[in-house]
Design a protein around this motif. Sequence first.
Motif, PDB file in Angstrom:
ATOM      1  N   ASN A 140       0.799  -1.233   0.000  1.00  0.00           N
ATOM      2  CA  ASN A 140       0.000   0.000   0.000  1.00  0.00           C
ATOM      3  C   ASN A 140       0.831   1.282   0.000  1.00  0.00           C
ATOM      4  OD1 ASN A 140      -2.501  -1.236  -0.141  1.00  0.00           O
ATOM      5  ND2 ASN A 140      -2.660  -1.482   2.086  1.00  0.00           N
ATOM      6  N   ILE A 141       2.143   1.160  -0.095  1.00  0.00           N
ATOM      7  CA  ILE A 141       2.963   2.357  -0.280  1.00  0.00           C
ATOM      8  C   ILE A 141       2.790   2.837  -1.719  1.00  0.00           C
ATOM      9  CG2 ILE A 141       5.327   3.246  -0.397  1.00  0.00           C
ATOM     10  CD1 ILE A 141       6.084   1.435   1.889  1.00  0.00           C
ATOM     11  N   ASP A 142       2.643   4.132  -1.897  1.00  0.00           N
ATOM     12  CA  ASP A 142       2.540   4.692  -3.237  1.00  0.00           C
ATOM     13  C   ASP A 142       3.956   4.755  -3.825  1.00  0.00           C
ATOM     14  OD1 ASP A 142       2.111   6.109  -5.567  1.00  0.00           O
ATOM     15  OD2 ASP A 142       0.804   7.606  -4.647  1.00  0.00           O
ATOM     16  N   THR A 143       4.423   3.598  -4.304  1.00  0.00           N
ATOM     17  CA  THR A 143       5.788   3.514  -4.804  1.00  0.00           C
ATOM     18  C   THR A 143       5.999   4.371  -6.045  1.00  0.00           C
ATOM     19  OG1 THR A 143       5.196   1.464  -5.965  1.00  0.00           O
ATOM     20  CG2 THR A 143       6.229   1.241  -3.801  1.00  0.00           C
ATOM     21  N   ASP A 144       4.958   4.544  -6.828  1.00  0.00           N
ATOM     22  CA  ASP A 144       5.050   5.395  -8.013  1.00  0.00           C
ATOM     23  C   ASP A 144       5.397   6.831  -7.617  1.00  0.00           C
ATOM     24  OD1 ASP A 144       3.937   7.283 -10.138  1.00  0.00           O
ATOM     25  OD2 ASP A 144       3.692   5.359 -11.157  1.00  0.00           O
ATOM     26  N   GLU A 145       4.664   7.370  -6.665  1.00  0.00           N
ATOM     27  CA  GLU A 145       4.906   8.747  -6.233  1.00  0.00           C
ATOM     28  C   GLU A 145       6.245   8.879  -5.515  1.00  0.00           C
ATOM     29  OE1 GLU A 145       4.042  12.900  -5.592  1.00  0.00           O
ATOM     30  OE2 GLU A 145       3.625  11.369  -7.105  1.00  0.00           O
ATOM     31  N   CYS A 146       6.605   7.886  -4.704  1.00  0.00           N
ATOM     32  CA  CYS A 146       7.891   7.924  -4.012  1.00  0.00           C
ATOM     33  C   CYS A 146       9.043   7.932  -5.012  1.00  0.00           C
ATOM     34  CB  CYS A 146       8.025   6.729  -3.066  1.00  0.00           C
ATOM     35  SG  CYS A 146       6.980   6.836  -1.598  1.00  0.00           S
ATOM     36  N   PHE A 147       8.931   7.112  -6.053  1.00  0.00           N
ATOM     37  CA  PHE A 147       9.975   7.071  -7.080  1.00  0.00           C
ATOM     38  C   PHE A 147      10.072   8.423  -7.788  1.00  0.00           C
ATOM     39  CE2 PHE A 147      12.238   5.912 -10.882  1.00  0.00           C
ATOM     40  CZ  PHE A 147      13.027   4.825 -10.534  1.00  0.00           C
ATOM     41  N   ARG A 148       8.920   8.970  -8.133  1.00  0.00           N
ATOM     42  CA  ARG A 148       8.900  10.266  -8.825  1.00  0.00           C
ATOM     43  C   ARG A 148       9.584  11.340  -7.986  1.00  0.00           C
ATOM     44  NH1 ARG A 148       6.889  14.987  -8.748  1.00  0.00           N
ATOM     45  NH2 ARG A 148       5.673  14.576  -6.859  1.00  0.00           N
ATOM     46  N   ILE A 149       9.256  11.391  -6.709  1.00  0.00           N
ATOM     47  CA  ILE A 149       9.854  12.403  -5.827  1.00  0.00           C
ATOM     48  C   ILE A 149      11.366  12.244  -5.778  1.00  0.00           C
ATOM     49  CG2 ILE A 149      10.022  13.234  -3.447  1.00  0.00           C
ATOM     50  CD1 ILE A 149       7.055  12.326  -3.139  1.00  0.00           C
ATOM     51  N   LEU A 150      11.835  11.005  -5.645  1.00  0.00           N
ATOM     52  CA  LEU A 150      13.274  10.760  -5.563  1.00  0.00           C
ATOM     53  C   LEU A 150      13.983  11.154  -6.845  1.00  0.00           C
ATOM     54  CD1 LEU A 150      13.208   7.321  -3.728  1.00  0.00           C
ATOM     55  CD2 LEU A 150      14.116   9.468  -2.814  1.00  0.00           C
ATOM     56  N   VAL A 151      13.355  10.920  -7.973  1.00  0.00           N
ATOM     57  CA  VAL A 151      13.953  11.260  -9.264  1.00  0.00           C
ATOM     58  C   VAL A 151      13.964  12.767  -9.493  1.00  0.00           C
ATOM     59  CG1 VAL A 151      13.617  11.121 -11.765  1.00  0.00           C
ATOM     60  CG2 VAL A 151      13.447   9.048 -10.370  1.00  0.00           C
ATOM     61  N   GLU A 152      12.864  13.430  -9.151  1.00  0.00           N
ATOM     62  CA  GLU A 152      12.712  14.843  -9.511  1.00  0.00           C
ATOM     63  C   GLU A 152      13.215  15.818  -8.458  1.00  0.00           C
ATOM     64  OE1 GLU A 152       8.661  15.531 -10.645  1.00  0.00           O
ATOM     65  OE2 GLU A 152       8.707  14.043 -12.270  1.00  0.00           O
ATOM     66  N   ASN A 153      13.463  15.344  -7.240  1.00  0.00           N
ATOM     67  CA  ASN A 153      13.818  16.275  -6.161  1.00  0.00           C
ATOM     68  C   ASN A 153      15.124  15.934  -5.464  1.00  0.00           C
ATOM     69  OD1 ASN A 153      11.239  18.086  -5.809  1.00  0.00           O
ATOM     70  ND2 ASN A 153      10.505  15.993  -6.106  1.00  0.00           N
ATOM     71  N   THR A 154      15.956  15.124  -6.094  1.00  0.00           N
ATOM     72  CA  THR A 154      17.266  14.807  -5.541  1.00  0.00           C
ATOM     73  C   THR A 154      18.286  14.781  -6.667  1.00  0.00           C
ATOM     74  OG1 THR A 154      17.192  12.395  -5.864  1.00  0.00           O
ATOM     75  CG2 THR A 154      16.145  13.253  -3.873  1.00  0.00           C
ATOM     76  N   ALA A 163      10.093  -0.841 -14.256  1.00  0.00           N
ATOM     77  CA  ALA A 163       9.004  -0.159 -14.967  1.00  0.00           C
ATOM     78  C   ALA A 163       8.886   1.293 -14.511  1.00  0.00           C
ATOM     79  CB  ALA A 163       7.688  -0.896 -14.743  1.00  0.00           C
ATOM     80  N   LEU A 164       9.096   1.546 -13.229  1.00  0.00           N
ATOM     81  CA  LEU A 164       9.081   2.922 -12.724  1.00  0.00           C
ATOM     82  C   LEU A 164      10.240   3.720 -13.331  1.00  0.00           C
ATOM     83  CD1 LEU A 164       8.231   2.378  -8.940  1.00  0.00           C
ATOM     84  CD2 LEU A 164       6.724   3.302 -10.706  1.00  0.00           C
ATOM     85  N   ARG A 165      11.383   3.086 -13.451  1.00  0.00           N
ATOM     86  CA  ARG A 165      12.504   3.782 -14.091  1.00  0.00           C
ATOM     87  C   ARG A 165      12.177   4.144 -15.538  1.00  0.00           C
ATOM     88  NH1 ARG A 165      18.428   1.116 -14.636  1.00  0.00           N
ATOM     89  NH2 ARG A 165      17.315  -0.298 -16.041  1.00  0.00           N
ATOM     90  N   ASP A 166      11.571   3.202 -16.246  1.00  0.00           N
ATOM     91  CA  ASP A 166      11.196   3.485 -17.634  1.00  0.00           C
ATOM     92  C   ASP A 166      10.210   4.656 -17.714  1.00  0.00           C
ATOM     93  OD1 ASP A 166      12.781   1.420 -18.518  1.00  0.00           O
ATOM     94  OD2 ASP A 166      11.137  -0.016 -18.721  1.00  0.00           O
TER      95      ASP A 166
END
Length: 317
Positions: free
Chosen positions: A217-231, A310-313
């Motif tokens: 139930n973790i929103d892994t999609d949003e967590c990945f996005r944040i890590l990519v766009e804000n670090t 898939a999140l990386r893609d």
Amino acid sequence: MKIGLETESYHLHFQNNRMNIFDFIKKTSELGLDGVQINIIKDKNLDPEWGTLGSNDPVHLAKVRKEIEKYGLFVEIDARGTEPSKLKKVIEVAHKLGADVIRTYVSCGGNLKDEIEKAPENIKEVLPLLKKYRIKLALENHEYETAEEMIDIVKKIGSPWVGITTDIGNGMMVWEEPIVTVEKLAPYTFTTHFKDHVIVKVDDSYRVCGTAIGEGNIDTDECFRILVENTTLTRINIEMCHPYTATFKREKGVGGVFELGKGAFKVEKPPLNEEVIKPSEYYYPPEELIDMMIIYQDEEVKKSVKHVLALRDKYCR
């Protein structure tokens, strides 16, 4: 974005002598990943000081480094605690392996207030060695500390060589929503543990339970996005913590969540048949189930890898 794999993802394999560090390096490459994160914490049937690495013998370390380089992988080290003499030994090992990031964590389950207070001065003692070898130390939010507490420690140290290992699931043990954890820690992040969780009921208590990434139930999609766009991260490391459960370590509300039932804190059935395998902290299956669980864990890692790639893609074209 490079994707790595933490040895804890195969903890049952290591504990039951079905995998060693060389097997793990090869497996990581076969999965199509880019690096290894080697956990040197003591565990069942593993070296009491060097965990899945096996030894700090210089000949052994040279062989491990050669194998990592053979597959073109990056390498990071996962350690524990802030005791200076131990950290110095770990930094020397990291240097010999070619690792440029070391994860450690502040609280080892002792007096949290004392551990947090001592951490900045302890870590300042190893700064010269970090600088010498150009290695970064990344403090993890490890089940006991809130994101704010981790940020405060890093600010007190005040060094470009010390930052954060953002574990996207560990904040749940202190009642913190994963997206909140990631948003707060992102600006300080050197490395990660990327995982997934659900809440399950065990007897009369609730626990945080690991799942394959993408099935919790973790929103892994949003967590990945944040890590990519804000670090400035160039690596994200998979830590598939299943089968495993963890107890809540702090009082309700300390991390901003006061009740179960919503978002990442929605209560679910355990991912394993609770009549056959009851989730327990530091999960060790009974002997008759080991073969089944070895196969199961490998399948869960493959699911997790597929989801993260898939999140990386999606976010790193």
